[in-house]
Write an enzyme that holds these catalytic residues in place. Structure first.
Site, PDB file in Angstrom:
ATOM      1  N   HIS A  95      36.374  15.879  17.433  1.00 36.31           N
ATOM      2  CA  HIS A  95      36.319  16.152  15.996  1.00 36.31           C
ATOM      3  C   HIS A  95      37.411  15.402  15.234  1.00 36.31           C
ATOM      4  O   HIS A  95      37.158  14.822  14.176  1.00 36.31           O
ATOM      5  CB  HIS A  95      36.437  17.655  15.736  1.00 36.31           C
ATOM      6  CG  HIS A  95      35.345  18.462  16.354  1.00 36.31           C
ATOM      7  ND1 HIS A  95      35.364  19.833  16.405  1.00 36.31           N
ATOM      8  CD2 HIS A  95      34.179  18.077  16.951  1.00 36.31           C
ATOM      9  CE1 HIS A  95      34.263  20.266  17.009  1.00 36.31           C
ATOM     10  NE2 HIS A  95      33.536  19.209  17.346  1.00 36.31           N
ATOM     11  N   HIS A 253      26.165  17.796  13.008  1.00 35.65           N
ATOM     12  CA  HIS A 253      27.350  17.908  13.861  1.00 35.65           C
ATOM     13  C   HIS A 253      27.253  16.979  15.060  1.00 35.65           C
ATOM     14  O   HIS A 253      28.271  16.444  15.529  1.00 35.65           O
ATOM     15  CB  HIS A 253      27.548  19.348  14.340  1.00 35.65           C
ATOM     16  CG  HIS A 253      28.795  19.500  15.150  1.00 35.65           C
ATOM     17  ND1 HIS A 253      30.039  19.629  14.572  1.00 35.65           N
ATOM     18  CD2 HIS A 253      29.007  19.480  16.493  1.00 35.65           C
ATOM     19  CE1 HIS A 253      30.968  19.684  15.523  1.00 35.65           C
ATOM     20  NE2 HIS A 253      30.354  19.600  16.696  1.00 35.65           N
ATOM     21  N   ASP A 257      30.037  14.313  16.323  1.00 40.10           N
ATOM     22  CA  ASP A 257      30.506  14.107  17.693  1.00 40.10           C
ATOM     23  C   ASP A 257      30.326  12.663  18.145  1.00 40.10           C
ATOM     24  O   ASP A 257      31.203  12.089  18.814  1.00 40.10           O
ATOM     25  CB  ASP A 257      29.736  15.025  18.648  1.00 40.10           C
ATOM     26  CG  ASP A 257      30.205  16.466  18.601  1.00 40.10           C
ATOM     27  OD1 ASP A 257      31.303  16.730  18.068  1.00 40.10           O
ATOM     28  OD2 ASP A 257      29.476  17.348  19.100  1.00 40.10           O
ATOM     29  N   HIS A 280      28.069  14.573  24.702  1.00 43.32           N
ATOM     30  CA  HIS A 280      29.340  13.886  24.946  1.00 43.32           C
ATOM     31  C   HIS A 280      29.272  12.933  26.139  1.00 43.32           C
ATOM     32  O   HIS A 280      29.879  11.861  26.117  1.00 43.32           O
ATOM     33  CB  HIS A 280      30.462  14.902  25.159  1.00 43.32           C
ATOM     34  CG  HIS A 280      30.741  15.745  23.965  1.00 43.32           C
ATOM     35  ND1 HIS A 280      31.124  15.209  22.758  1.00 43.32           N
ATOM     36  CD2 HIS A 280      30.685  17.097  23.780  1.00 43.32           C
ATOM     37  CE1 HIS A 280      31.306  16.197  21.883  1.00 43.32           C
ATOM     38  NE2 HIS A 280      31.034  17.338  22.478  1.00 43.32           N
TER      39      HIS A 280
END
Length: 298
Positions: A95, A253, A257, A280
């Site tokens: 973030h 969001h 990321d 991720h």
């Protein structure tokens, strides 16, 4: 005013664009709780010299060690991105890296007095506000940005991540999570030249299913299910009293990321990034691939 100089090299995967480096003018600090440790953490953004890059520093350890924010120091991606080495680590860096990259900052020191970045509300908005307060400072030394000239892609099971040549950065994300009706299908496309990151991406919070959160708490992976740290979903309901900030907040969001994870390439890269259900792991794998491609072309 920044001066840009473009040079195109034949038989390479990138076109290089030269500009001046940037840092911040003054230090700014924020404190918050670590979602994994539950401990209060102080974090400070500090101006850095040209060529420093984005670096973390653990101020709670005796030697106050540094860690460069690149895939060279990528340790793991279990529901967040972790940087580390044999001595120490920094948890949940995506973030804050997203806010830094979106602010166009090249050199900055991030001091933390613990092993993770404070979660704040699960978004990057507070970090953006801090960086705006610190003000952008152009430096005299130059830096090369890289514009992708050939498409590349990575896949893992039912997830896909593509980088296409583009004269501007763009991010497209398709979310599909059939276990929850609210996450069955969401999409968002973000063009930084047309839309404000601070208004359209930074406020988007991390999210989780209530059933998943309970398991993580039982296994002591996270500290609590506090609604102040992100969006909690129970079936077709949002448990947060104020609801969602955007109808597709979860897809937004995911773009947040992506931007943070791609910063681990170590240099700014211009492309149209298209993701289908990536997280991720795939994000950081693409960042590593791009980093290696750039090093091979130098």
């Amino acid at each position: 005013m920044s001066v840009y100089r473009e040079t195109r090299e034949k038989n390479t995967a990138f076109t290089k664009v030269t500009r001046f480096q940037r840092t911040i003018r003054q230090s700014v600090s924020v404190s918050g709780v670590g979602v994994f440790s539950g401990k209060k953490i102080e974090m400070t953004f500090v101006p850095a010299d040209p060529g420093t890059g984005i670096c973390f520093q653990r101020t709670d350890l005796d030697d106050r060690p540094f860690l460069a924010a690149t895939t060279d120091n990528l340790k793991a991606t279990p529901r967040c991105t972790i940087l580390g080495n044999d001595v120490f680590q920094i948890v949940c860096v995506e973030h804050v890296l997203s806010a830094i990259a979106s602010s166009g900052i090249d050199n900055i020191l991030i001091q933390v007095d613990g092993g993770e970045v404070p979660i704040i509300d699960g978004s990057a908005l507070k970090f953006m506000e801090m960086l705006h307060k610190a003000y952008l400072q152009e430096q005299q030394e130059s830096l090369q940005e890289y514009r992708l000239e050939k498409p590349i892609y990575l896949s893992d099971k039912d997830t896909l991540l593509i980088a296409l040549p583009s004269y501007t950065r763009k991010y497209s994300y398709t979310l599909s999570y059939p276990r929850a009706p609210l996450l069955d299908a969401q999409f968002h496309c973000f063009d930084p030249l047309k839309d404000s990151y601070k208004e359209n991406i930074a406020p988007a919070r991390t999210f989780a299913l209530l059933e998943e959160v309970k398991v993580l708490i039982e296994k002591k992976i996270i500290n609590s299910e506090c609604l102040d740290h992100g969006v909690i979903i129970d079936g077709d309901k949002i448990l947060n009293p104020d609801g969602l900030r955007f109808s597709n907040e979860m897809a937004r969001h995911k773009i947040l990321d992506m931007i943070g994870d791609f910063a681990l390439a170590g240099v700014p890269i211009c492309a149209h990034f298209i993701a289908i259900k990536s997280g991720h792991y795939l994000n950081t794998q693409l960042a590593e691939k791009l980093r290696h491609m750039i090093m091979e072309n130098e």
